[in-house]
Design a protein around this motif. Structure first.
Motif, PDB file in Angstrom:
ATOM      1  N   THR A 188       0.979  -1.213  -0.001  1.00  0.00           N
ATOM      2  CA  THR A 188       0.075  -0.120  -0.072  1.00  0.00           C
ATOM      3  C   THR A 188       0.763   1.063   0.007  1.00  0.00           C
ATOM      4  O   THR A 188       1.873   1.458   0.839  1.00  0.00           O
ATOM      5  CB  THR A 188      -0.904   0.023   1.346  1.00  0.00           C
ATOM      6  OG1 THR A 188      -1.773  -1.066   1.309  1.00  0.00           O
ATOM      7  CG2 THR A 188      -1.944   1.240   1.259  1.00  0.00           C
ATOM      8  N   PRO A 189       0.546   2.257  -1.105  1.00  0.00           N
ATOM      9  CA  PRO A 189       1.729   3.415  -1.148  1.00  0.00           C
ATOM     10  C   PRO A 189       1.134   4.265   0.053  1.00  0.00           C
ATOM     11  O   PRO A 189       0.266   4.389   0.428  1.00  0.00           O
ATOM     12  CB  PRO A 189       0.990   3.939  -2.166  1.00  0.00           C
ATOM     13  CG  PRO A 189      -0.113   3.391  -2.756  1.00  0.00           C
ATOM     14  CD  PRO A 189       0.042   2.060  -2.132  1.00  0.00           C
ATOM     15  N   ALA A 190       2.170   4.912   0.605  1.00  0.00           N
ATOM     16  CA  ALA A 190       2.120   5.874   1.759  1.00  0.00           C
ATOM     17  C   ALA A 190       1.398   7.150   1.004  1.00  0.00           C
ATOM     18  O   ALA A 190       1.460   7.302  -0.006  1.00  0.00           O
ATOM     19  CB  ALA A 190       3.526   6.592   2.212  1.00  0.00           C
ATOM     20  N   THR A 191       0.284   7.835   1.938  1.00  0.00           N
ATOM     21  CA  THR A 191      -0.513   8.694   1.526  1.00  0.00           C
ATOM     22  C   THR A 191       0.198  10.040   2.247  1.00  0.00           C
ATOM     23  O   THR A 191       0.466   9.798   3.577  1.00  0.00           O
ATOM     24  CB  THR A 191      -1.862   8.701   1.738  1.00  0.00           C
ATOM     25  OG1 THR A 191      -2.107   8.157   2.940  1.00  0.00           O
ATOM     26  CG2 THR A 191      -2.360   7.321   0.712  1.00  0.00           C
ATOM     27  N   ALA A 192      -0.068  11.156   1.915  1.00  0.00           N
ATOM     28  CA  ALA A 192       0.207  12.454   2.548  1.00  0.00           C
ATOM     29  C   ALA A 192      -0.903  12.688   3.419  1.00  0.00           C
ATOM     30  O   ALA A 192      -2.168  12.462   3.311  1.00  0.00           O
ATOM     31  CB  ALA A 192       0.367  13.547   1.505  1.00  0.00           C
ATOM     32  N   HIS A 193      -0.453  13.212   4.633  1.00  0.00           N
ATOM     33  CA  HIS A 193      -1.496  13.607   5.711  1.00  0.00           C
ATOM     34  C   HIS A 193      -2.150  14.866   5.358  1.00  0.00           C
ATOM     35  O   HIS A 193      -1.580  15.709   4.648  1.00  0.00           O
ATOM     36  CB  HIS A 193      -0.655  13.853   7.183  1.00  0.00           C
ATOM     37  CG  HIS A 193      -0.156  12.516   7.738  1.00  0.00           C
ATOM     38  ND1 HIS A 193      -1.083  11.340   8.029  1.00  0.00           N
ATOM     39  CD2 HIS A 193       0.952  12.270   7.728  1.00  0.00           C
ATOM     40  CE1 HIS A 193      -0.316  10.421   8.555  1.00  0.00           C
ATOM     41  NE2 HIS A 193       1.193  11.063   8.516  1.00  0.00           N
ATOM     42  N   ARG A 194      -3.566  14.793   5.478  1.00  0.00           N
ATOM     43  CA  ARG A 194      -4.253  15.903   5.125  1.00  0.00           C
ATOM     44  C   ARG A 194      -4.201  17.021   6.252  1.00  0.00           C
ATOM     45  O   ARG A 194      -4.474  16.713   7.358  1.00  0.00           O
ATOM     46  CB  ARG A 194      -5.747  15.655   5.070  1.00  0.00           C
ATOM     47  CG  ARG A 194      -6.667  16.255   4.203  1.00  0.00           C
ATOM     48  CD  ARG A 194      -7.955  15.597   4.014  1.00  0.00           C
ATOM     49  NE  ARG A 194      -8.083  15.764   2.649  1.00  0.00           N
ATOM     50  CZ  ARG A 194      -9.495  15.664   2.142  1.00  0.00           C
ATOM     51  NH1 ARG A 194     -10.423  15.010   2.841  1.00  0.00           N
ATOM     52  NH2 ARG A 194      -9.850  15.892   0.924  1.00  0.00           N
TER      53      ARG A 194
END
Length: 76
Positions: free
Chosen positions: A67-73
């Motif tokens: 699972t790719p890392a996602t940027a924190h919103r």
């Protein structure tokens, strides 16, 4: 993997399957020199026959399950 040395560079999104043009996840290093790149589907289809001809197979299809890392919103 079946060889003494792995390729120095991992496959990237720019590496394409020699059969269909999809992103490559499998590299077959041929006994006589050179290599072939395959998507996961074509890698599964041809790896046994390539191994029988003496090719070393480097399979990076496990990257498909990560699972790719996602940027924190940031909240406003």
């Amino acid at each position: 993997m079946t060889g003494a040395l792995a390729p120095t560079k991992p496959l990237t999104a720019a590496d394409r399957c020699d059969r269909c043009g999809a992103q490559a996840y499998v590299r077959a290093v041929l006994a006589g020199g050179g290599d072939l790149l395959f998507c996961a589907h074509h890698g599964r289809k041809y790896s046994a026959s390539l191994r029988a001809c003496g090719a070393d197979i480097y399979d990076e299809t496990d990257r498909l399950m990560k699972t790719p890392a996602t940027a924190h919103r940031q909240e406003r």
